[in-house]
Write an enzyme that holds these catalytic residues in place. Structure first.
Site, PDB file in Angstrom:
ATOM      1  N   ASP A  33      11.973 -60.204  -2.297  1.00  0.00           N
ATOM      2  CA  ASP A  33      10.721 -60.150  -1.532  1.00  0.00           C
ATOM      3  C   ASP A  33       9.994 -58.827  -1.810  1.00  0.00           C
ATOM      4  O   ASP A  33       8.790 -58.798  -2.142  1.00  0.00           O
ATOM      5  CB  ASP A  33      11.089 -60.269  -0.038  1.00  0.00           C
ATOM      6  CG  ASP A  33       9.892 -60.600   0.838  1.00  0.00           C
ATOM      7  OD1 ASP A  33       8.819 -60.872   0.279  1.00  0.00           O
ATOM      8  OD2 ASP A  33      10.046 -60.570   2.082  1.00  0.00           O
ATOM      9  N   SER A 116      18.597 -66.948  -0.249  1.00  0.00           N
ATOM     10  CA  SER A 116      19.604 -66.630   0.793  1.00  0.00           C
ATOM     11  C   SER A 116      20.861 -65.953   0.279  1.00  0.00           C
ATOM     12  O   SER A 116      21.737 -65.590   1.071  1.00  0.00           O
ATOM     13  CB  SER A 116      20.037 -67.885   1.583  1.00  0.00           C
ATOM     14  OG  SER A 116      19.034 -68.241   2.491  1.00  0.00           O
TER      15      SER A 116
HETATM   16  P1  ADP Z   1      17.755 -63.405   0.883  1.00  0.00           P
HETATM   17  O1  ADP Z   1      17.305 -62.542   2.037  1.00  0.00           O
HETATM   18  O2  ADP Z   1      17.171 -64.789   0.910  1.00  0.00           O
HETATM   19  O3  ADP Z   1      19.220 -63.384   0.709  1.00  0.00           O
HETATM   20  P2  ADP Z   1      17.416 -61.473  -1.299  1.00  0.00           P
HETATM   21  O4  ADP Z   1      16.129 -60.999  -1.891  1.00  0.00           O
HETATM   22  O5  ADP Z   1      18.213 -60.456  -0.560  1.00  0.00           O
HETATM   23  O6  ADP Z   1      17.039 -62.731  -0.386  1.00  0.00           O
HETATM   24  O7  ADP Z   1      18.319 -62.092  -2.419  1.00  0.00           O
HETATM   25  C1  ADP Z   1      18.119 -63.380  -2.985  1.00  0.00           C
HETATM   26  C2  ADP Z   1      18.606 -63.350  -4.424  1.00  0.00           C
HETATM   27  O8  ADP Z   1      17.572 -62.799  -5.228  1.00  0.00           O
HETATM   28  C3  ADP Z   1      19.839 -62.492  -4.660  1.00  0.00           C
HETATM   29  O9  ADP Z   1      20.763 -63.235  -5.451  1.00  0.00           O
HETATM   30  C4  ADP Z   1      19.307 -61.286  -5.406  1.00  0.00           C
HETATM   31  O10 ADP Z   1      20.271 -60.797  -6.334  1.00  0.00           O
HETATM   32  C5  ADP Z   1      18.146 -61.896  -6.152  1.00  0.00           C
HETATM   33  N1  ADP Z   1      17.105 -60.961  -6.572  1.00  0.00           N
HETATM   34  C6  ADP Z   1      16.789 -59.734  -6.106  1.00  0.00           C
HETATM   35  N2  ADP Z   1      15.745 -59.211  -6.796  1.00  0.00           N
HETATM   36  C7  ADP Z   1      15.400 -60.136  -7.730  1.00  0.00           C
HETATM   37  C8  ADP Z   1      14.423 -60.205  -8.768  1.00  0.00           C
HETATM   38  N3  ADP Z   1      13.556 -59.196  -8.976  1.00  0.00           N
HETATM   39  N4  ADP Z   1      14.369 -61.308  -9.545  1.00  0.00           N
HETATM   40  C9  ADP Z   1      15.219 -62.342  -9.345  1.00  0.00           C
HETATM   41  N5  ADP Z   1      16.165 -62.343  -8.385  1.00  0.00           N
HETATM   42  C10 ADP Z   1      16.264 -61.255  -7.593  1.00  0.00           C
END
Ligand code: ADP
Length: 366
Positions: A33, A116
């Protein structure tokens, strides 16, 4: 069109829409996010403020602003609370609602993070399964190119037991073929002696070697060749015989091309074309090309993806590959992993891809 699992930063992808694993306020946060808001610029936050938040399992769409994509689809995944609180259904709902929005906005390509599986704590292996199941279910009905973006390697990891099992299988097969010279007992001088035609070769050469290690009997008429009993792959055949066999073999197989063999197999299995290319995770346009061009030359990954979709035995797979000029060799981890799954009757292309990924190999399909 197929599902592609890739390792990348989702903010860098050029596709119609990327999906954001957002929080209910839609006003930005950490993880993916945060990365999306940072790359999209302040315009995204301004647009998000007007949306009035989003409930868990639902999705809302905004423009892409400074990102290379047209749209961002914001969805709110469930927080993991042990797995007995409807998390799975909510996560499924995230994928379905996002894909529906992408369809309504005529997106041809969309990229998902593993929703998630970060701060919200959903176990990565289970999160991956939900994602793959929902996306493949959607792709049975709709044409879209869907990327599932795994950011870190641990998001896409097969179980330790499967990994160890495949690693042992690879070791076995490598041991089988990875000695070219053997110390002779008889001569007592400990000199190395050539013992076999299968050896460690660069991929192209090993394919040629594997092809030339096919059964050969000198006295057989060309028309009898298909009846020959199998001969062990480790052969000490003299070079002339190998060459003769390769020519006879090539001539015998010339009569049916890869695409003809593929279409025949699809009919024999009673499958529809679309069921076959979808199961192979192959793009519809590519399948049309193969269908209309009798001499189409597929990549090895594509040819194997079709063998998997058709649930061919190991011998049938080798036969189909040969028509495209490829072989399965024990000198390549990729080939051995394919053999591992086929000999165990596991034809799930996504599970095979997870294993290929774990061993840093190219993935099947397009
Ligand atoms: P949530 O709160 O839904 O768990 P997160 O952002 O913490 O969301 O993580 C969701 C997934 O996205 C995780 O597996 C994380 O490693 C991955 N993630 C984080 N940054 C990126 C990015 N820039 N591109 C793709 N995936 C990402």
């Amino acid at each position: 069109m197929p599902l592609q699992i890739i390792r990348n930063d989702i903010t860098k992808l050029t596709c119609d829409a990327i999906v954001n694993a957002a929080n209910p306020s839609l006003l930005g946060g950490g993880g993916v996010d945060g990365a999306i808001h940072k790359a999209a610029g302040k315009g995204l936050l301004r647009e998000c403020r007007k949306l009035g938040g989003c409930k868990t399992g639902q999705a809302k769409l905004t423009g892409g602003h400074d990102l290379p994509c047209k749209y961002v689809i914001h969805t709110v995944g469930p927080k993991w609370r042990g797995g007995q609180n409807g998390e799975r259904e909510q996560l499924q709902s995230c994928y379905r609602a996002s894909l529906r929005l992408a369809l309504e906005h005529e997106c041809q390509s969309v990229a998902f993070p593993l929703i998630s599986s970060g701060v919200y704590g959903y176990p990565k292996e289970q999160a991956l399964k939900v994602a793959v199941d929902c996306i493949t279910e959607f792709l049975i009905e709709h044409d879209m190119l869907v990327y599932l973006v795994v950011f870190d390697k641990s998001s896409f990891q097969i179980s330790e037991k499967l990994f160890a099992d495949i690693a042992a299988f690879i070791d076995d097969k490598y041991v089988d073929t990875h000695f070219l010279f053997r110390r002779t007992q008889q001569d007592g001088r400990g000199e190395s002696t050539f013992v076999g035609a299968t050896e460690i070769l660069p991929p192209q050469e090993s394919e040629r070697a594997a092809r030339s290690a096919e059964p050969f009997r000198e006295d057989a008429a060309p028309s009898d060749l298909h009846k020959l009993p199998p001969v062990a792959a480790k052969t000490t055949a003299a070079p002339m015989q190998t060459m003769e066999f390769s020519l006879a073999d090539a001539l015998r197989r010339e009569d049916e091309s890869f695409s003809q063999a593929l279409l025949r197999k699809i009919d024999e299995k009673g499958m529809t074309d679309s069921a076959c290319y979808k199961k192979a995770n192959v793009d519809r346009k590519l399948f049309s090309k193969i269908r209309s061009d009798v001499h189409y030359h597929p990549s090895k990954q594509t040819a194997i993806a079709f063998a998997i979709a058709l649930e061919l035995s190991l011998d049938e797979t080798k036969d189909l590959l040969l028509k495209a000029g490829f072989a399965l060799s024990h000198s390549s981890k990729f080939d051995i992993i394919i053999e591992y799954f086929i000999t165990r009757g596991n034809y799930n292309v996504f599970e095979i891809n997870e294993a290929l990924f774990a061993f840093d190999q190219a993935l099947l399909g397009v």
